[in-house]
Design a protein around this motif. Structure first.
Motif, mmCIF file in Angstrom:
data_model
loop_
_atom_site.group_PDB
_atom_site.id
_atom_site.type_symbol
_atom_site.label_atom_id
_atom_site.label_comp_id
_atom_site.label_asym_id
_atom_site.label_seq_id
_atom_site.Cartn_x
_atom_site.Cartn_y
_atom_site.Cartn_z
ATOM 1 N N HIS A 154 16.133 22.425 44.914
ATOM 2 C CA HIS A 154 14.817 22.175 45.502
ATOM 3 C C HIS A 154 14.160 21.038 44.741
ATOM 4 C CE1 HIS A 154 10.848 22.793 47.188
ATOM 5 N NE2 HIS A 154 11.340 23.696 48.004
ATOM 6 N N ARG A 155 13.591 20.092 45.468
ATOM 7 C CA ARG A 155 12.918 18.972 44.812
ATOM 8 C C ARG A 155 11.755 19.468 43.967
ATOM 9 N NH1 ARG A 155 13.935 17.174 49.981
ATOM 10 N NH2 ARG A 155 15.323 15.361 50.177
ATOM 11 N N VAL A 156 11.542 18.808 42.843
ATOM 12 C CA VAL A 156 10.510 19.202 41.888
ATOM 13 C C VAL A 156 9.342 18.226 41.983
ATOM 14 C CG1 VAL A 156 9.990 19.504 39.439
ATOM 15 C CG2 VAL A 156 12.197 20.262 40.352
ATOM 16 N N LEU A 168 10.942 28.064 36.210
ATOM 17 C CA LEU A 168 10.501 28.555 37.511
ATOM 18 C C LEU A 168 11.667 28.882 38.443
ATOM 19 C CD1 LEU A 168 7.645 25.974 38.148
ATOM 20 C CD2 LEU A 168 7.322 28.458 38.174
ATOM 21 N N ALA A 169 12.794 28.227 38.256
ATOM 22 C CA ALA A 169 13.844 28.183 39.274
ATOM 23 C C ALA A 169 14.346 29.552 39.713
ATOM 24 C CB ALA A 169 15.017 27.337 38.769
ATOM 25 N N ALA A 176 8.391 35.957 43.603
ATOM 26 C CA ALA A 176 7.909 35.726 44.967
ATOM 27 C C ALA A 176 8.518 36.733 45.931
ATOM 28 C CB ALA A 176 8.231 34.301 45.406
ATOM 29 N N ASN A 177 9.794 37.033 45.770
ATOM 30 C CA ASN A 177 10.457 37.992 46.653
ATOM 31 C C ASN A 177 9.945 39.404 46.402
ATOM 32 O OD1 ASN A 177 12.196 38.699 48.720
ATOM 33 N ND2 ASN A 177 14.005 38.802 47.420
ATOM 34 N N GLN A 178 9.773 39.765 45.135
ATOM 35 C CA GLN A 178 9.243 41.092 44.808
ATOM 36 C C GLN A 178 7.903 41.326 45.497
ATOM 37 O OE1 GLN A 178 8.992 40.991 40.508
ATOM 38 N NE2 GLN A 178 10.742 42.358 40.296
ATOM 39 N N LEU A 179 6.998 40.402 45.302
ATOM 40 C CA LEU A 179 5.639 40.599 45.795
ATOM 41 C C LEU A 179 5.553 40.476 47.312
ATOM 42 C CD1 LEU A 179 3.844 38.686 42.931
ATOM 43 C CD2 LEU A 179 3.919 41.168 43.290
ATOM 44 N N SER A 180 6.399 39.645 47.906
ATOM 45 C CA SER A 180 6.443 39.554 49.362
ATOM 46 C C SER A 180 6.927 40.867 49.965
ATOM 47 C CB SER A 180 7.350 38.403 49.786
ATOM 48 O OG SER A 180 7.541 38.390 51.191
ATOM 49 N N GLN A 181 8.011 41.400 49.422
ATOM 50 C CA GLN A 181 8.549 42.648 49.963
ATOM 51 C C GLN A 181 7.605 43.819 49.729
ATOM 52 O OE1 GLN A 181 12.618 43.732 49.846
ATOM 53 N NE2 GLN A 181 13.345 41.697 49.264
ATOM 54 N N ALA A 182 6.826 43.759 48.647
ATOM 55 C CA ALA A 182 5.865 44.825 48.370
ATOM 56 C C ALA A 182 4.597 44.696 49.211
ATOM 57 C CB ALA A 182 5.500 44.816 46.888
ATOM 58 N N GLY A 183 4.441 43.591 49.929
ATOM 59 C CA GLY A 183 3.297 43.421 50.817
ATOM 60 C C GLY A 183 2.022 43.020 50.115
ATOM 61 N N LEU A 184 2.121 42.185 49.100
ATOM 62 C CA LEU A 184 0.943 41.777 48.335
ATOM 63 C C LEU A 184 -0.112 41.111 49.217
ATOM 64 C CD1 LEU A 184 -0.370 41.351 45.480
ATOM 65 C CD2 LEU A 184 0.660 39.060 45.551
ATOM 66 N N ARG A 185 -1.364 41.509 48.990
ATOM 67 C CA ARG A 185 -2.505 40.875 49.636
ATOM 68 C C ARG A 185 -3.568 40.581 48.581
ATOM 69 N NH1 ARG A 185 -1.831 45.237 53.159
ATOM 70 N NH2 ARG A 185 -3.836 46.141 52.495
ATOM 71 N N TRP A 322 7.876 27.237 45.555
ATOM 72 C CA TRP A 322 7.586 25.820 45.314
ATOM 73 C C TRP A 322 6.369 25.354 46.109
ATOM 74 C CZ3 TRP A 322 9.171 23.570 41.141
ATOM 75 C CH2 TRP A 322 10.293 24.098 40.492
ATOM 76 N N THR A 323 6.057 26.049 47.200
ATOM 77 C CA THR A 323 4.792 25.768 47.884
ATOM 78 C C THR A 323 3.621 26.118 46.973
ATOM 79 O OG1 THR A 323 5.714 26.137 50.080
ATOM 80 C CG2 THR A 323 3.334 26.390 49.847
#
Length: 369
Positions: A154-156, A168-169, A176-185, A322-323
């Motif tokens: 991924h470009r830096v 970060l890589a 990011a995957n942990q918190l997405s799957q846990a439904g973070l808001r 990276w976003t």
């Protein structure tokens, strides 16, 4: 490259040599088994890129445990080159690669999925049964060059140091995957057990960046002070008798919406579940202090709790990470060591000195430091 690039740890692009320097171990053992060697420079196959390595992160499982010969998930045959999550400059392209250009700065996500199984097609590459990890199943980045799939780079952004990009890589994508799957808001209470580790600290800062309220834990008083200074609303020792009570008080009796427990310590796990809000989620990406824990299934279903295992990141998590980096998110980098002092870096981590990621730098002078 200009002087700013050099200050950020990004090297000048060099002609690719026939041989390269690498840090290798020929037998399992203590940090001293790591030794400098000259080996053949890899050549990128179709669909791969060759990365001139600038920095590489050090992980407990992927580096320390593997070097000691105790990796629980993979059989490693010495001689071996470690190094999973890394960053560097694209030095050469394999056939068919047009997603990046030679000279671009990239970070490498080290989990290599097959790309064609049902899980990969669904975007759940972390579940791929043929998943391999660079530095474990493939030669790693404790070397001047590493050949990796083009889809894993991924470009830096321009202002990111190489050591930060390497830090970060992997852990950033896992967080990011942990918190997405846990439904973070935004506004969620998030408990991060073992928040001084590389993954723990990154998860805490990432959740805070996304608007969560953080409760962090560490057994070290010094590290608790640092976690508080980093912005956690409450920092505790999870082994204290009043731990659950204090979490409940801090959240107004609600409990935490998401708990991240990568430790697997049975006593801490029980406390983690006791802090969960109704409808809360526990997410785990490891069991560094244990492995077998108890779960009260009656409470699980009556309180609508969820327990999720997250093996690693995936392409969506990498893109999300990276976003957010573009929006100001940064990992916690404890310190860096030159590659020549890789053994010292391993000892530093084995002594549990770090708060955040430890990385090796691979600039021209770092091989003789």
């Amino acid at each position: 490259m200009n002087s700013t690039d050099t200050e950020l740890g990004w090297p000048d692009l060099l002609p690719v040599p026939e041989t390269m320097r690498a840090m290798v171990f020929h037998r399992f053992g203590p940090p001293e088994v790591l030794e400098r060697a000259t080996i053949d420079t890899p050549r990128p196959r179709p669909g791969e890129v060759l990365v001139q390595v600038a920095a590489v992160g050090i992980g407990r499982l992927l580096d320390l445990t593997a070097r000691a010969g105790n990796h629980p998930y993979a059989k490693i045959q010495p001689p071996h080159v470690l190094g999973a999550d890394h960053a560097g400059v694209v030095a050469a392209l394999g056939a068919g690669v047009d997603s990046v250009r030679v000279g671009e700065r990239v970070a490498v996500f080290p989990a290599v999925a097959c790309g064609s199984c049902a899980f990969c097609v669904e975007g759940r590459e972390e579940v791929c049964p043929d998943l391999e990890v660079i530095g474990t199943h493939r030669p790693g980045a404790y070397a001047q060059y590493c050949a990796v799939p083009a889809r894993n780079v991924h470009r830096v952004p321009q202002d990111i140091p190489a050591s930060m990009a390497a830090s970060l890589a992997l852990v950033g994508a896992v967080a990011a995957n942990q918190l997405s799957q846990a439904g973070l808001r935004p506004g969620h209470w998030v408990l991060v057990q073992g928040a001084a580790s590389a993954l723990g600290s990154t998860t805490a800062v990432y959740a805070q960046h996304l608007g969560a309220r953080i409760i962090a834990t560490s057994r070290s008083a010094e590290k608790r002070e640092a976690l508080a200074a980093a912005g956690s609303e409450l920092v505790l020792d999870a082994t204290d008798p009043d731990f659950v009570k204090r979490v409940r008080e801090a959240t107004g009796g609600h409990g935490v919406d998401i708990a991240v427990d990568n430790l697997g310590d049975p006593a801490i796990w029980d406390a983690t579940l006791d802090t969960l809000a109704h409808g809360g989620t526990v997410v785990t990406s490891g069991a560094f202090l244990g492995g077998k824990v108890q779960v009260d299934l009656r409470r699980l279903y009556s309180a609508c709790h969820r327990i999720i295992g997250v093996r690693t990141g995936n392409a969506a998590a990498v893109n999300a990470l990276w976003t957010e980096v573009e929006h100001g998110f940064r990992a916690v980098v404890d310190r860096t060591f030159p590659i020549a002092r890789a053994a010292d870096a391993h000892r530093y981590m084995e002594d549990d000195n770090n708060l955040g990621r430890v990385a090796l730098t691979l600039g021209p002078g770092d091989w003789d430091a």
